[in-house]
Design a protein around this motif. Structure first.
Motif, short mmCIF file in Angstrom:
data_model
loop_
_atom_site.label_atom_id
_atom_site.label_comp_id
_atom_site.label_asym_id
_atom_site.label_seq_id
_atom_site.Cartn_x
_atom_site.Cartn_y
_atom_site.Cartn_z
N VAL A 1 -8.49 -0.27 7.27
CA VAL A 1 -9.19 0.30 6.12
C VAL A 1 -8.73 -0.32 4.80
O VAL A 1 -9.55 -0.65 3.94
CB VAL A 1 -9.04 1.83 6.08
N LEU A 2 -7.44 -0.51 4.64
CA LEU A 2 -6.93 -1.03 3.37
C LEU A 2 -6.84 -2.55 3.33
O LEU A 2 -6.79 -3.14 2.26
CB LEU A 2 -5.56 -0.44 3.06
N ASP B 1 -3.24 4.67 -2.34
CA ASP B 1 -4.30 3.72 -1.96
C ASP B 1 -5.15 4.29 -0.83
O ASP B 1 -6.34 4.01 -0.74
CB ASP B 1 -3.68 2.39 -1.51
N GLY B 2 -4.51 5.08 0.03
CA GLY B 2 -5.23 5.65 1.16
C GLY B 2 -4.67 6.99 1.55
O GLY B 2 -3.51 7.30 1.28
N TRP C 1 0.81 -1.21 0.00
CA TRP C 1 0.00 0.00 0.00
C TRP C 1 0.85 1.27 0.00
O TRP C 1 1.87 1.35 0.66
CB TRP C 1 -0.92 0.02 1.22
N ARG D 1 -8.82 5.54 -0.44
CA ARG D 1 -9.65 5.35 0.75
C ARG D 1 -9.26 6.37 1.80
O ARG D 1 -8.09 6.69 1.97
CB ARG D 1 -9.45 3.95 1.31
#
Length: 120
Positions: A118-119, A61-62, A10, A101
């Motif tokens: 979350v990921l 990704d986040g 990530w 996200r």
């Protein structure tokens, strides 16, 4: 597979108000093997522009939002000003990284667990 091994895939951008906290969080996330960029975000147009620019430099990704800005810190309840700031950054993220996200943390020690939650 361990959580650390899983997190290596990530890429996250994190931001908060306090530079000393950001440095500690970035070191912790990178030590865990995460591709993490942490920035200090001022509550003004220059901060919004810097956030948009950073989001445009990589595909994240986040996006990790610090607890002071998001109002998640139980010791620092949100104010009208921080709520306005939080709404602005959410819209900047949505406009410049719609696939990322949103990751809210309650304190700096929560960042790694929140990313995994979350990921993962």
């Amino acid at each position: 597979m361990s959580t650390v091994e899983f997190l290596r895939e990530w890429r996250v951008l994190g931001f908060g108000k306090h530079p000393e906290i950001g440095a500690v969080v970035q070191a912790r996330l990178r030590k865990a093997g995460l591709a993490a960029d942490i920035m200090v975000l001022p509550d003004d147009e220059s901060g919004d522009a810097e956030l948009a620019a950073r989001l445009g430099k990589a595909e994240y990704d986040g996006v990790v939002i610090g607890s002071f800005i998001s109002g998640q810190d139980p010791n620092l309840p949100p104010t009208e000003q921080t709520t306005y700031w939080f709404n602005r950054v959410l819209n900047v993220i949505h406009a410049h990284a719609p696939a990322a996200r949103i990751i809210l943390v309650r304190n700096p020690d929560d960042a790694l667990a929140a990313i995994a939650r979350v990921l993962g």
